[in-house]
Design a protein around this motif. Structure first.
Motif, mmCIF file in Angstrom:
data_model
loop_
_atom_site.group_PDB
_atom_site.id
_atom_site.type_symbol
_atom_site.label_atom_id
_atom_site.label_comp_id
_atom_site.label_asym_id
_atom_site.label_seq_id
_atom_site.Cartn_x
_atom_site.Cartn_y
_atom_site.Cartn_z
ATOM 1 N N GLN A 69 0.852 -1.186 0.000
ATOM 2 C CA GLN A 69 0.000 0.000 0.000
ATOM 3 C C GLN A 69 0.884 1.231 0.000
ATOM 4 O O GLN A 69 2.074 1.168 0.306
ATOM 5 C CB GLN A 69 -0.932 0.008 1.218
ATOM 6 C CG GLN A 69 -0.216 0.035 2.546
ATOM 7 C CD GLN A 69 -1.156 -0.080 3.726
ATOM 8 O OE1 GLN A 69 -0.896 -0.791 4.676
ATOM 9 N NE2 GLN A 69 -2.273 0.642 3.702
ATOM 10 N N ALA A 70 0.287 2.354 -0.353
ATOM 11 C CA ALA A 70 1.055 3.589 -0.409
ATOM 12 C C ALA A 70 1.532 3.986 0.980
ATOM 13 O O ALA A 70 0.787 3.859 1.959
ATOM 14 C CB ALA A 70 0.200 4.717 -0.994
ATOM 15 N N PRO A 71 2.760 4.473 1.105
ATOM 16 C CA PRO A 71 3.179 5.043 2.386
ATOM 17 C C PRO A 71 2.329 6.272 2.704
ATOM 18 O O PRO A 71 1.740 6.889 1.806
ATOM 19 C CB PRO A 71 4.642 5.447 2.133
ATOM 20 C CG PRO A 71 5.036 4.771 0.863
ATOM 21 C CD PRO A 71 3.794 4.582 0.067
ATOM 22 N N THR A 72 2.276 6.629 3.973
ATOM 23 C CA THR A 72 1.611 7.883 4.328
ATOM 24 C C THR A 72 2.555 9.064 4.178
ATOM 25 O O THR A 72 2.110 10.195 3.955
ATOM 26 C CB THR A 72 1.103 7.839 5.784
ATOM 27 O OG1 THR A 72 2.220 7.645 6.671
ATOM 28 C CG2 THR A 72 0.093 6.726 5.974
ATOM 29 N N HIS A 73 3.873 8.810 4.319
ATOM 30 C CA HIS A 73 4.882 9.859 4.237
ATOM 31 C C HIS A 73 6.094 9.351 3.450
ATOM 32 O O HIS A 73 6.405 8.167 3.494
ATOM 33 C CB HIS A 73 5.402 10.261 5.627
ATOM 34 C CG HIS A 73 4.374 10.836 6.546
ATOM 35 N ND1 HIS A 73 3.373 10.074 7.108
ATOM 36 C CD2 HIS A 73 4.214 12.112 7.025
ATOM 37 C CE1 HIS A 73 2.623 10.858 7.893
ATOM 38 N NE2 HIS A 73 3.118 12.088 7.862
ATOM 39 N N VAL A 74 6.773 10.271 2.777
ATOM 40 C CA VAL A 74 8.094 9.997 2.237
ATOM 41 C C VAL A 74 8.988 11.171 2.607
ATOM 42 O O VAL A 74 8.632 12.336 2.390
ATOM 43 C CB VAL A 74 8.063 9.756 0.714
ATOM 44 C CG1 VAL A 74 7.491 10.947 -0.043
ATOM 45 C CG2 VAL A 74 9.469 9.421 0.197
ATOM 46 N N PHE A 75 10.110 10.877 3.252
ATOM 47 C CA PHE A 75 11.102 11.893 3.614
ATOM 48 C C PHE A 75 12.212 11.845 2.570
ATOM 49 O O PHE A 75 12.863 10.808 2.401
ATOM 50 C CB PHE A 75 11.682 11.610 5.006
ATOM 51 C CG PHE A 75 10.797 12.025 6.153
ATOM 52 C CD1 PHE A 75 11.269 12.908 7.120
ATOM 53 C CD2 PHE A 75 9.503 11.547 6.275
ATOM 54 C CE1 PHE A 75 10.467 13.292 8.188
ATOM 55 C CE2 PHE A 75 8.688 11.920 7.329
ATOM 56 C CZ PHE A 75 9.172 12.800 8.298
#
Length: 396
Positions: A226-232
């Protein structure tokens, strides 16, 4: 965690919009062409996506996935994808023009035009990894290569480029000065700049560089359920961050992760661009330990994407970099060992420090449901620096 608790992070909110830059500045076709070519290269294999489950539990979030680019083509960083692919595309365009016919990427890759490539010199400025990628590509395709480095680039990184056949020119100034000299000497000698940053009238190679990075992002997306909620995402000139943000938007559609840009406080051109609402150059008074992120001038093309896609911009102090490198290499609990370079850990260091602050966690919407993607952009690209960090003899 004391060093992370006391670290001073600065935050400015972005202004993400429903614009089309993620589809037009880097189109699906740009990514598709790059991925098709790169996955045909000898030695290609997807790099690991490492789950840091114990660290996620310690930080009180649901998941951390770390894309470890250290093994990429034996070159130690994600830039193996961009610089080499952009070099191939420059050679394709120039050979097609000189020979008056359409030249294909496989023809150049397979050595059919090696004698012709020997008359086309490619140049670039670098902090290390981009130049190494370009040198590797030039060696494979038969083109001469000149790399310009600034005063603070380590000798280990310089020698790695020489070992790949590049002529390395060291200057006294900073990264932006090396970019200017590479451009000037290329113009004077009829050479071709292969840069990961764009400027007025110069867009094709930077677009190809960013398209090449797409191979890394699509590998990552395919490995996730599933898609991450955040990407740093690390800052620098913005090419990595813009490429990843665009690819995530294209892959996940209307539900992409929240894009958080992380930069050294000593080289925060994207942070200042967000604060002022336009691409902004900053002066670098002191070099950061994160050598690959020591950039004062943002890529205009990258900024087109980031101004629409990025929700947050953070700066971090150098003081948390070495502890983050050591934490990955000596993990607590059952997390796997990851040996990473200084620029690779910017996102992880920012995440750990942000979770020590309730206010910053709230601003970033980091909570127990957060699933965070990190791009570990490089492995150990300078063994001497890595050893010093691990021994705690320098760099904090």
């Amino acid at each position: 965690m004391d060093v992370f608790t006391t670290a001073s992070l600065h935050h400015v909110a972005g202004n993400p919009t429903k614009g089309q830059a993620a589809m037009t500045v880097l189109s699906p076709g740009d990514f598709e062409q790059a991925v098709a070519e790169i996955t045909a290269w000898q030695g290609y294999e997807a790099t690991p996506l490492v789950a840091l489950d114990d660290l996620a539990r310690q930080l009180g979030i649901a998941r951390i996935d770390y894309k470890h680019e250290g093994p990429r083509f034996g070159l130690g960083s994600f830039k193996a994808l961009g610089g080499s692919y952009a070099a191939l595309r420059v050679l394709q365009r120039e050979l097609s023009d000189r020979l008056g016919k359409d030249i294909t990427l496989p023809d150049i890759r397979n050595g059919q035009y090696k004698a012709d490539c020997a008359n086309i010199t490619l140049v670039s400025a670098t902090d290390g990894n981009h130049g190494r990628s370009l040198a590797w590509g030039c060696q494979r395709f038969g083109a001469p290569c000149r790399i310009y480095i600034h005063a603070e680039v380590s000798e280990g990184r310089a020698q790695a480029m020489r070992d790949l056949g590049a002529e390395v020119i060291r200057i006294d100034g900073d990264y932006d000065a090396s970019v200017a000299l590479a451009r000037d000497e290329a113009d004077a000698n009829g050479w071709f700049v292969v840069s990961d940053t764009s400027w007025e009238g110069y867009t094709e190679p930077p677009r190809d560089v960013m398209a090449g990075y797409g191979a890394m992002t699509f590998e990552t997306c395919k490995a996730l359920n599933q898609a991450p909620t955040h990407v740093f995402l690390q800052g620098g000139v913005g090419g990595l961050a813009a490429s990843v943000a665009a690819a995530l938007r294209q892959y996940w559609g209307d539900q992409p992760p929240r894009v958080v840009i992380v930069e050294p406080e000593l080289a925060a051109c994207l942070f200042e661009s967000a604060r002022k609402g336009q691409a902004t150059t900053v002066a670098i008074a002191e070099e950061t330990i994160m050598a690959g992120l020591s950039c004062g001038e943002p890529s205009e093309m990258a900024w087109e994407i980031l101004r629409e896609e990025a929700s947050d911009f953070l700066t971090i102090p150098d003081s948390i970099v070495a502890p983050t490198v050591r934490l990955l290499a000596r993990p607590q609990g059952g997390d796997p060992v990851v040996e990473a370079g200084e620029s690779a850990v910017a996102g992880l260091g920012a995440l750990i420090a942000a979770r020590q602050s309730p206010d910053l966690s709230a601003a970033l919407r980091l909570d127990e449901n957060a699933r965070v993607l990190l791009i570990g952009s490089e492995g150990v690209t300078d063994p001497d620096i890595f050893q010093a960090i691990m021994e705690g003899t320098t760099y904090g």
